[in-house]
Motif scaffolding. Structure first.
Motif, PDB file in Angstrom:
ATOM      1  N   LYS A  57       0.834  -1.203   0.000  1.00  0.00           N
ATOM      2  CA  LYS A  57       0.000   0.000   0.000  1.00  0.00           C
ATOM      3  C   LYS A  57       0.870   1.256   0.000  1.00  0.00           C
ATOM      4  O   LYS A  57       0.560   2.243  -0.677  1.00  0.00           O
ATOM      5  CB  LYS A  57      -0.913   0.004   1.217  1.00  0.00           C
ATOM      6  CG  LYS A  57      -1.920  -1.148   1.248  1.00  0.00           C
ATOM      7  CD  LYS A  57      -2.747  -1.119   2.525  1.00  0.00           C
ATOM      8  CE  LYS A  57      -3.714  -2.296   2.587  1.00  0.00           C
ATOM      9  NZ  LYS A  57      -4.478  -2.313   3.861  1.00  0.00           N
ATOM     10  N   VAL A  58       1.959   1.195   0.771  1.00  0.00           N
ATOM     11  CA  VAL A  58       2.884   2.328   0.805  1.00  0.00           C
ATOM     12  C   VAL A  58       3.541   2.505  -0.563  1.00  0.00           C
ATOM     13  O   VAL A  58       3.633   3.624  -1.087  1.00  0.00           O
ATOM     14  CB  VAL A  58       3.966   2.122   1.882  1.00  0.00           C
ATOM     15  CG1 VAL A  58       4.921   3.316   1.916  1.00  0.00           C
ATOM     16  CG2 VAL A  58       3.337   1.912   3.251  1.00  0.00           C
ATOM     17  N   ALA A  59       3.966   1.403  -1.182  1.00  0.00           N
ATOM     18  CA  ALA A  59       4.633   1.463  -2.482  1.00  0.00           C
ATOM     19  C   ALA A  59       3.707   2.023  -3.557  1.00  0.00           C
ATOM     20  O   ALA A  59       4.124   2.841  -4.394  1.00  0.00           O
ATOM     21  CB  ALA A  59       5.115   0.068  -2.880  1.00  0.00           C
ATOM     22  N   GLU A  60       2.453   1.610  -3.536  1.00  0.00           N
ATOM     23  CA  GLU A  60       1.485   2.104  -4.524  1.00  0.00           C
ATOM     24  C   GLU A  60       1.252   3.604  -4.375  1.00  0.00           C
ATOM     25  O   GLU A  60       1.165   4.328  -5.365  1.00  0.00           O
ATOM     26  CB  GLU A  60       0.158   1.348  -4.371  1.00  0.00           C
ATOM     27  CG  GLU A  60       0.221  -0.089  -4.871  1.00  0.00           C
ATOM     28  CD  GLU A  60      -1.070  -0.843  -4.573  1.00  0.00           C
ATOM     29  OE1 GLU A  60      -1.915  -0.311  -3.816  1.00  0.00           O
ATOM     30  OE2 GLU A  60      -1.212  -1.968  -5.089  1.00  0.00           O
ATOM     31  N   LEU A  61       1.169   4.058  -3.122  1.00  0.00           N
ATOM     32  CA  LEU A  61       0.974   5.489  -2.880  1.00  0.00           C
ATOM     33  C   LEU A  61       2.188   6.285  -3.333  1.00  0.00           C
ATOM     34  O   LEU A  61       2.060   7.338  -3.971  1.00  0.00           O
ATOM     35  CB  LEU A  61       0.698   5.743  -1.396  1.00  0.00           C
ATOM     36  CG  LEU A  61       0.461   7.202  -0.991  1.00  0.00           C
ATOM     37  CD1 LEU A  61      -0.743   7.787  -1.738  1.00  0.00           C
ATOM     38  CD2 LEU A  61       0.260   7.320   0.517  1.00  0.00           C
ATOM     39  N   MET A  62       3.371   5.789  -3.035  1.00  0.00           N
ATOM     40  CA  MET A  62       4.601   6.484  -3.428  1.00  0.00           C
ATOM     41  C   MET A  62       4.717   6.576  -4.948  1.00  0.00           C
ATOM     42  O   MET A  62       5.098   7.608  -5.499  1.00  0.00           O
ATOM     43  CB  MET A  62       5.821   5.763  -2.853  1.00  0.00           C
ATOM     44  CG  MET A  62       5.878   5.717  -1.331  1.00  0.00           C
ATOM     45  SD  MET A  62       6.078   7.348  -0.577  1.00  0.00           S
ATOM     46  CE  MET A  62       7.821   7.626  -0.847  1.00  0.00           C
ATOM     47  N   GLU A  63       4.365   5.501  -5.617  1.00  0.00           N
ATOM     48  CA  GLU A  63       4.444   5.495  -7.086  1.00  0.00           C
ATOM     49  C   GLU A  63       3.473   6.509  -7.672  1.00  0.00           C
ATOM     50  O   GLU A  63       3.809   7.232  -8.620  1.00  0.00           O
ATOM     51  CB  GLU A  63       4.132   4.098  -7.616  1.00  0.00           C
ATOM     52  CG  GLU A  63       4.257   3.996  -9.132  1.00  0.00           C
ATOM     53  CD  GLU A  63       3.976   2.601  -9.660  1.00  0.00           C
ATOM     54  OE1 GLU A  63       3.984   2.441 -10.895  1.00  0.00           O
ATOM     55  OE2 GLU A  63       3.758   1.681  -8.844  1.00  0.00           O
ATOM     56  N   TYR A  64       2.273   6.582  -7.108  1.00  0.00           N
ATOM     57  CA  TYR A  64       1.274   7.520  -7.627  1.00  0.00           C
ATOM     58  C   TYR A  64       1.715   8.966  -7.393  1.00  0.00           C
ATOM     59  O   TYR A  64       1.569   9.816  -8.280  1.00  0.00           O
ATOM     60  CB  TYR A  64      -0.089   7.286  -6.959  1.00  0.00           C
ATOM     61  CG  TYR A  64      -1.214   8.032  -7.645  1.00  0.00           C
ATOM     62  CD1 TYR A  64      -1.821   7.511  -8.785  1.00  0.00           C
ATOM     63  CD2 TYR A  64      -1.646   9.271  -7.171  1.00  0.00           C
ATOM     64  CE1 TYR A  64      -2.833   8.200  -9.435  1.00  0.00           C
ATOM     65  CE2 TYR A  64      -2.656   9.968  -7.819  1.00  0.00           C
ATOM     66  CZ  TYR A  64      -3.243   9.437  -8.950  1.00  0.00           C
ATOM     67  OH  TYR A  64      -4.236  10.121  -9.596  1.00  0.00           O
ATOM     68  N   ILE A  65       2.258   9.239  -6.216  1.00  0.00           N
ATOM     69  CA  ILE A  65       2.747  10.588  -5.913  1.00  0.00           C
ATOM     70  C   ILE A  65       3.872  10.970  -6.869  1.00  0.00           C
ATOM     71  O   ILE A  65       3.922  12.095  -7.389  1.00  0.00           O
ATOM     72  CB  ILE A  65       3.224  10.678  -4.448  1.00  0.00           C
ATOM     73  CG1 ILE A  65       2.019  10.602  -3.495  1.00  0.00           C
ATOM     74  CG2 ILE A  65       3.994  11.979  -4.203  1.00  0.00           C
ATOM     75  CD1 ILE A  65       2.398  10.530  -2.019  1.00  0.00           C
ATOM     76  N   GLY A  66       4.774  10.027  -7.138  1.00  0.00           N
ATOM     77  CA  GLY A  66       5.883  10.293  -8.053  1.00  0.00           C
ATOM     78  C   GLY A  66       5.412  10.579  -9.467  1.00  0.00           C
ATOM     79  O   GLY A  66       5.908  11.488 -10.138  1.00  0.00           O
ATOM     80  N   THR A  67       4.427   9.820  -9.932  1.00  0.00           N
ATOM     81  CA  THR A  67       3.871  10.035 -11.272  1.00  0.00           C
ATOM     82  C   THR A  67       3.181  11.389 -11.369  1.00  0.00           C
ATOM     83  O   THR A  67       3.345  12.131 -12.360  1.00  0.00           O
ATOM     84  CB  THR A  67       2.867   8.914 -11.613  1.00  0.00           C
ATOM     85  OG1 THR A  67       3.541   7.653 -11.567  1.00  0.00           O
ATOM     86  CG2 THR A  67       2.271   9.114 -12.997  1.00  0.00           C
TER      87      THR A  67
END
Length: 599
Positions: A57-67
């Motif tokens: 869940k943390v990884a998915e959020l980080m990826e979305y923020i980065g995009t």
């Protein structure tokens, strides 16, 4: 290359055809708003992880923020380019405000995420970061968790974020608009010329001392006429920033820029300690230059003066060929990149009065391109400015395969690639010349940069420190700002500069950057750091380019201390590291004085 003609107006249509009226741009902004709303839902539903399995869940959020950060950067860079080429374009100004609101919402949601991460218990936090899914984000997550300690509660953060758009960041935008619209009346050969601030400042390197002096005095008069307005802008920016710091419990105004630059205060102290220890050598250079110009003390308006009778104006085509030729000697990737930048119309260099005075490089990560903005006037300084901004673009190129969060490198390292490129071009020119006169001219240009980094930048640092200390007590008047500026310049230059501009606090745009204070010491850091990298490059030859690209690629995902240790095996909290770069500059001073002994 002889038949190549390089365009002097950039191509922005490839990014968003139609400028501020672009349908694609408006659609992009519409999509940004949708993505921000989606991020808002993601963050609102995000709960502190309770087991390692939650790392996904943390990884998915980080990826979305980065995009989302990449998409936001694309739009913001385009608006900056539109306003640089035409500061009066109202539609672009309106869009800048709109992007500012979106950006503020984004930052607010990032802060909320940091606050949630900060609440995770320490022991479990380490277990969480050891999971494979989060290995790529380990550094940034630790950094965010640390930053979360200084976040306000959610309601306060939202209030501050909302106030920043029209009450804080708008002051910086107003400053840029005001500077761009000002006209300076300079007498040249008996004719009054109406110039932009950028054009007037460029006259500081004019071959005629009377023109340099006239330009200096005309600029000082312009600043004096507007001092009340500029002092209000500066005081409002600083006052807002100090109030936010107070609410967050931050007493040291250096704390934020140190965090932003990912360096320790010991590193900054070591750098300035080494610079001040060896400053006498650079006052010797200034004194020698004053002697050559028939002065007892070098006048500030003569600092950029050409030291020899070299009045050569370098036309744009020759300048570009010169830059390409010498950068190609570093490595094939830099050569191909540079050729591509000019062939694809990335550079805006036309000399006209209705454009911004500030040179910059804007990155467009979605299409892996950059755009470079400057006003080319034909001097060697313009050639080096062009090279400097190309260095920034090369750094962007190095980050093209890095995800959105890890490509965000600090200000100190942002000046590394740009300064490194300058050194390649300038040193190559010095080494290849067979003329003593030309060598003196080029050494002088190189030493000006040393003085700018070791003395001028230090004066800015001192001024900003003292200004913020006094701003805590209340509004700082224009006359007091002038006094603080004079005192800082006198200390930084060891009293070796005459007629220095008391209004440097007006025309130095870095004081008005609202992202973070102290946008000064990163230049000195980048300059000295680049010298160390440059020495290694000369030792290893073209094979070093791969290591260099790897260093740039890693510049967004580790502390500056660790980055230098990894690639140079050096401790930057020690003055000994910084003295290595300083010794190269001291060698330049000795060579300059030797060559000019009988001049």
């Amino acid at each position: 290359m002889e038949d190549t003609k390089y365009q002097e107006v950039w191509d922005l249509d490839k990014l968003f055809p139609g400028g501020s009226e672009s349908h694609q741009l408006l659609e992009h902004i519409k999509e940004l708003k949708i993505k921000i709303n989606k991020l808002h839902r993601k963050v609102s539903n995000f709960q502190p992880p309770h087991n390692v399995a939650d790392s996904i869940k943390v990884a998915e959020l980080m990826e979305y923020i980065g995009t989302l950060r990449i998409h936001l950067s694309q739009a913001n860079s385009f608006i900056i380019c539109l306003l640089a080429q035409n500061p009066k374009e109202r539609k672009a100004t309106s869009l800048q405000s709109e992007i500012g609101h979106i950006g503020a919402s984004f930052e607010s949601l990032v802060h909320k995420t940091q606050k949630i991460l900060q609440s995770i218990e320490g022991k479990f936090w380490k277990e969480l970061l050891d999971s494979n899914l989060l290995s790529n984000y380990k550094f940034i997550l630790n950094e965010w968790r640390k930053q979360g300690e200084y976040q306000l509660n959610e309601n306060e953060e939202k209030l501050v974020s909302d106030l920043m758009i029209d009450g804080y960041h708008s002051w910086g935008q107003f400053y840029n608009a005001l500077i761009s619209e000002l006209k300076v009346h300079v007498s040249i050969n008996g004719t009054i010329n109406e110039l932009s601030v950028g054009q007037a400042i460029k006259l500081r390197s004019h071959s005629d001392v009377e023109v340099r002096k006239e330009s200096h005095e005309a600029l000082e008069k312009t600043w004096e006429e507007k001092e009340d307005l500029f002092s209000r802008i500066l005081n409002h920016i600083a006052g807002f920033r100090l109030q936010v710091y107070k609410n967050k419990g931050i007493e040291n105004v250096l704390k934020e820029p140190l965090i932003d630059n990912r360096i320790e205060e010991d590193t900054l102290d070591a750098m300035w300690g080494a610079v001040n220890k060896h400053k006498k050598t650079f006052t010797d250079y200034l004194d020698k230059k004053a002697e050559m110009l028939g002065e007892t003390k070098l006048n500030a308006y003569n600092f950029w003066a050409p030291i020899t009778e070299n009045k050569q104006q370098i036309d744009y085509k020759k300048a570009v060929d010169f830059v390409i030729k010498h950068l190609s000697e570093f490595g094939p990737e830099l050569e191909n990149f540079t050729l591509n930048a000019f062939e694809k119309g990335w550079v805006e260099s036309e000399n006209r009065s209705n454009k911004s005075a500030v040179a910059f490089c804007a990155g467009f990560p979605l299409i892996e391109e950059s755009r470079i903005f400057m006003t080319y006037g034909g001097s060697i300084n313009d050639v080096l400015t062009l090279t400097h901004e190309l260095g920034h673009a090369y750094h962007n190129y190095a980050m093209k395969d890095v995800d959105g969060l890890n490509r965000h490198y600090p200000m100190s390292l942002a000046e590394t690639a740009s300064t490194f490129s300058e050194m390649i071009v300038l040193d190559a020119a010095i080494e290849k010349t067979t003329s003593n006169e030309e060598k003196i001219f080029l050494l002088d240009e190189k030493l000006k940069r040393s003085v700018m980094n070791f003395m001028n930048i230090y004066s800015r640092f001192l001024f900003e420190q003292n200004f913020y200390q006094e701003r805590k007590q209340g509004f700082v008047t224009p006359s007091r700002l002038n006094t603080l500026m004079k005192e800082a310049i006198n200390e930084a230059y060891n009293g070796s500069l005459g007629n220095a501009s008391a209004y440097s606090w007006v025309w130095t745009p870095h004081y008005y950057i609202t992202k973070s204070p102290f946008y000064n010491f990163p230049y000195t850091f980048g300059y000295l750091f680049s010298l160390c990298i440059y020495a290694k490059a000369k030792e290893k030859g073209k094979e070093f380019e791969r290591e260099y690209l790897a260093l740039l690629r890693d510049s967004g995902r580790m502390s500056t201390e660790n980055l230098v240790m990894k690639y140079l095996e050096e401790d930057i909290t020690s003055e000994l590291f910084w003295e290595k770069g300083l010794r190269l500059c001291i060698k330049d001073v000795k060579e300059f004085i030797r060559l000019t002994e009988n001049t």
